[in-house]
Design an enzyme around this catalytic site. Structure first.
Site, PDB file in Angstrom:
ATOM      1  N   THR A 195       0.828  -1.204   0.000  1.00  0.00           N
ATOM      2  CA  THR A 195       0.000   0.000   0.000  1.00  0.00           C
ATOM      3  C   THR A 195       0.861   1.252   0.000  1.00  0.00           C
ATOM      4  OG1 THR A 195      -1.934   1.004   1.024  1.00  0.00           O
ATOM      5  CG2 THR A 195      -0.384  -0.047   2.532  1.00  0.00           C
ATOM      6  N   LYS A 251       3.303   1.347  -3.954  1.00  0.00           N
ATOM      7  CA  LYS A 251       2.669   0.621  -5.069  1.00  0.00           C
ATOM      8  C   LYS A 251       3.441   0.711  -6.390  1.00  0.00           C
ATOM      9  CE  LYS A 251      -2.017   0.634  -3.313  1.00  0.00           C
ATOM     10  NZ  LYS A 251      -3.431   0.953  -3.541  1.00  0.00           N
ATOM     11  N   ALA A 297      -4.439  12.277  -9.360  1.00  0.00           N
ATOM     12  CA  ALA A 297      -3.693  11.588 -10.421  1.00  0.00           C
ATOM     13  C   ALA A 297      -2.492  10.855  -9.839  1.00  0.00           C
ATOM     14  CB  ALA A 297      -3.250  12.607 -11.476  1.00  0.00           C
ATOM     15  N   GLY A 328      -1.075   7.317  -7.269  1.00  0.00           N
ATOM     16  CA  GLY A 328      -1.035   5.861  -7.366  1.00  0.00           C
ATOM     17  C   GLY A 328      -2.421   5.230  -7.391  1.00  0.00           C
TER      18      GLY A 328
HETATM   19  P1  ATR Z   1      -2.054   7.756  -3.741  1.00  0.00           P
HETATM   20  O1  ATR Z   1      -1.237   6.512  -3.896  1.00  0.00           O
HETATM   21  O2  ATR Z   1      -2.961   7.736  -2.522  1.00  0.00           O
HETATM   22  O3  ATR Z   1      -2.781   8.157  -4.983  1.00  0.00           O
HETATM   23  P2  ATR Z   1      -0.130   9.825  -4.303  1.00  0.00           P
HETATM   24  O4  ATR Z   1       0.428   9.047  -5.433  1.00  0.00           O
HETATM   25  O5  ATR Z   1       0.806  10.542  -3.370  1.00  0.00           O
HETATM   26  O6  ATR Z   1      -0.997   8.916  -3.344  1.00  0.00           O
HETATM   27  O7  ATR Z   1      -1.208  10.865  -4.889  1.00  0.00           O
HETATM   28  C1  ATR Z   1      -1.923  11.736  -4.076  1.00  0.00           C
HETATM   29  C2  ATR Z   1      -2.962  12.494  -4.920  1.00  0.00           C
HETATM   30  O8  ATR Z   1      -3.724  13.345  -4.071  1.00  0.00           O
HETATM   31  C3  ATR Z   1      -2.357  13.406  -5.968  1.00  0.00           C
HETATM   32  O9  ATR Z   1      -3.238  13.507  -7.057  1.00  0.00           O
HETATM   33  C4  ATR Z   1      -2.259  14.744  -5.220  1.00  0.00           C
HETATM   34  O10 ATR Z   1      -2.224  15.873  -6.040  1.00  0.00           O
HETATM   35  P3  ATR Z   1      -0.807  16.396  -6.652  1.00  0.00           P
HETATM   36  O11 ATR Z   1      -0.468  15.451  -7.778  1.00  0.00           O
HETATM   37  O12 ATR Z   1      -1.097  17.774  -7.091  1.00  0.00           O
HETATM   38  O13 ATR Z   1       0.177  16.319  -5.510  1.00  0.00           O
HETATM   39  C5  ATR Z   1      -3.564  14.703  -4.471  1.00  0.00           C
HETATM   40  N1  ATR Z   1      -3.577  15.558  -3.269  1.00  0.00           N
HETATM   41  C6  ATR Z   1      -3.006  15.279  -2.075  1.00  0.00           C
HETATM   42  N2  ATR Z   1      -3.242  16.278  -1.194  1.00  0.00           N
HETATM   43  C7  ATR Z   1      -3.982  17.204  -1.866  1.00  0.00           C
HETATM   44  C8  ATR Z   1      -4.549  18.468  -1.520  1.00  0.00           C
HETATM   45  N3  ATR Z   1      -4.418  18.983  -0.303  1.00  0.00           N
HETATM   46  N4  ATR Z   1      -5.244  19.131  -2.463  1.00  0.00           N
HETATM   47  C9  ATR Z   1      -5.395  18.618  -3.702  1.00  0.00           C
HETATM   48  N5  ATR Z   1      -4.884  17.428  -4.096  1.00  0.00           N
HETATM   49  C10 ATR Z   1      -4.190  16.734  -3.189  1.00  0.00           C
END
Ligand code: ATR
Length: 279
Positions: free
Chosen positions: A68, A72, A134, A136
């Protein structure tokens, strides 16, 4: 006196953080239900220790792992054989150790679809779908969603480049486009909005596009919690027809992993009921 040791097949979930994971409970319920003897552990592993931890688990007789956040993508490089869906996603959430080989799969997409289509009865054929985020989580679900032949699938993200990179990866599979949160075209209403950001984990509610929600919209949060998540509250407050948290996907993706490992498919409805009662 010689005491025999009973060896029980070992599984686990590797992540960081991981203490909040419900996977051990779910897999214990599956094992109980299907009469399988196994043990399932929580494994808190940082990115730097990932390879060492996976290899050690394999060396010491571990049979399979769930992977997780945030591993991933990184775990793909440790895999000897990748399933087609994991390869398309570029992300793995399930490892199976077979002899000395590591098999990697991704059950997130099928888990989401089972929940949306089978449990919740949605028809995604010709639907307008919006995914927020966008990262993982989005990688694992775009391919399976496109296989349901939606009319449009838009990926909106705070960082446009990450959404565009996913469009490049998936555009051969169907009508997928990218945009920022604040410029989501809303000429047609969205049938389904999926929150795949991790913003809720930090208790944040980004400026999600209110105009994309109508009284016909089904809102689904990949996150889940004992209390409603910030996105599910936002969706309800903006008049969505339904606002659902991702408990169903969690149980369904776990069932698919369990099937890969044990060759038996558990009854997810019974476990989902138990989970939502214990939630
Ligand atoms: P996961 O595996 O849970 O998808 P990740 O790969 O770190 O984790 O992706 C997190 C996603 O949440 C991304 O799309 C991130 O946006 P950015 O690509 O701009 O970083 C989004 N995200 C996380 N915190 C956010 C926030 N406070 N506002 C808007 N988007 C957020």
């Amino acid at each position: 006196m010689v005491t025999g040791t009973v060896t029980v097949d070992r599984y686990g979930v590797m992540g960081y953080p991981v203490s909040h994971s419900r996977s051990p409970v779910i897999h214990r319920l599956f094992a109980l239900q299907t009469g399988q003897s196994l043990q399932y552990e929580l494994l808190r592993v940082t990115a730097e220790k990932l390879e060492e931890a996976v290899r050690q688990f394999q060396r010491t007789g571990g049979k399979g792992l769930n992977v997780t956040v945030p591993h991933k993508r990184a775990v793909c490089r440790l895999v000897d054989q990748l399933s087609e869906r994991a390869s398309t996603a570029g992300a793995v959430n399930t490892l199976a150790f077979q002899d000395s080989e590591i098999f990697g799969d991704n059950t997130d997409g099928i888990g989401l679809l089972r929940d949306l289509v089978v449990n919740l009865g949605l028809n995604l054929d010709s639907a307008n779908i919006l995914i927020l985020g966008a990262g993982g989580a989005t990688r694992g679900i775009v391919g399976p969603l496109l296989e349901m032949r939606p009319r449009t699938l838009r990926i909106a993200n705070r960082t446009l480049k990450r959404a565009e990179d996913l469009v490049e990866r998936f555009e051969r599979m169907g009508p997928v486009t990218a945009c920022r949160f604040n410029v989501i075209p809303v000429s047609e209403s969205y049938h389904l909005i999926i929150n795949a950001t991790s913003a809720g984990l930090e208790g944040e509610t980004p400026p999600y596009p209110a105009a994309a929600v109508s009284e016909k919209t089904f809102c689904y949060d990949l996150s889940y919690g004992i209390k409603p998540t910030p996105f599910s509250i936002w969706a309800r407050d903006h008049g969505a027809a339904h606002s659902v948290m991702g408990w169903g996907m969690l149980v369904e993706q776990a069932a698919e992993s369990f099937h890969i490992w044990r060759g038996v498919r558990p009854d997810t409805k019974a476990v989902l009921k138990q989970m939502s009662i214990s939630a």
